[in-house]
Design an enzyme around this catalytic site. Structure first.
Site, short mmCIF file in Angstrom:
data_model
loop_
_atom_site.label_atom_id
_atom_site.label_comp_id
_atom_site.label_asym_id
_atom_site.label_seq_id
_atom_site.Cartn_x
_atom_site.Cartn_y
_atom_site.Cartn_z
N CYS A 21 -64.13 -13.06 -5.15
CA CYS A 21 -62.91 -13.23 -4.33
C CYS A 21 -62.55 -11.90 -3.67
O CYS A 21 -62.16 -11.86 -2.51
CB CYS A 21 -61.74 -13.70 -5.18
SG CYS A 21 -61.98 -15.30 -5.96
N CYS A 73 -61.10 -12.40 -10.06
CA CYS A 73 -62.39 -12.90 -9.57
C CYS A 73 -63.08 -11.86 -8.67
O CYS A 73 -62.56 -11.53 -7.60
CB CYS A 73 -62.13 -14.21 -8.83
SG CYS A 73 -63.40 -14.73 -7.69
#
Length: 102
Positions: free
Chosen positions: A30, A27
């Site tokens: 993230c 991600c």
């Protein structure tokens, strides 16, 4: 920041304020959020605990807390979920949410 699994999770959130970063290694947002949380973790040491949960490694936790997208941060106070923040957020917003629950 410590990455915890199903076994450690409960003991990590049971007392005080704990910020849990639900993330995935694949991600992008993230990865952008990680240094923000690292900084906050240092600044708020003694006030709040910061941990990470890899949703791919801990599917049970992701399902239990209905994590639909990452990054999702949950703030726990003495074991109870008090706040949920979704997506990449500026440090100030995250800090305000934590301080509102201290």
């Amino acid at each position: 920041m410590k990455i915890v699994d199903n076994n450690e999770f409960r003991s990590e959130i049971e007392s005080g304020i704990t910020v849990v970063d639900f993330f995935a290694t694949w991600c992008g947002p993230c990865k952008m959020l990680a240094p923000v949380l690292e900084g906050l973790s240092g600044e708020m040491e003694g006030k709040a605990n910061f941990i990470k949960v890899d949703i791919d490694q801990s599917l049970d936790l992701a399902n239990e807390f209905k994590i639909a997208s990452v990054p999702t941060m949950l703030i726990f106070k003495d074991g109870q979920k008090v706040e949920q923040l979704v997506g990449f957020l500026p440090k100030e917003k995250i800090q305000q949410a934590i301080e509102a629950n201290l």
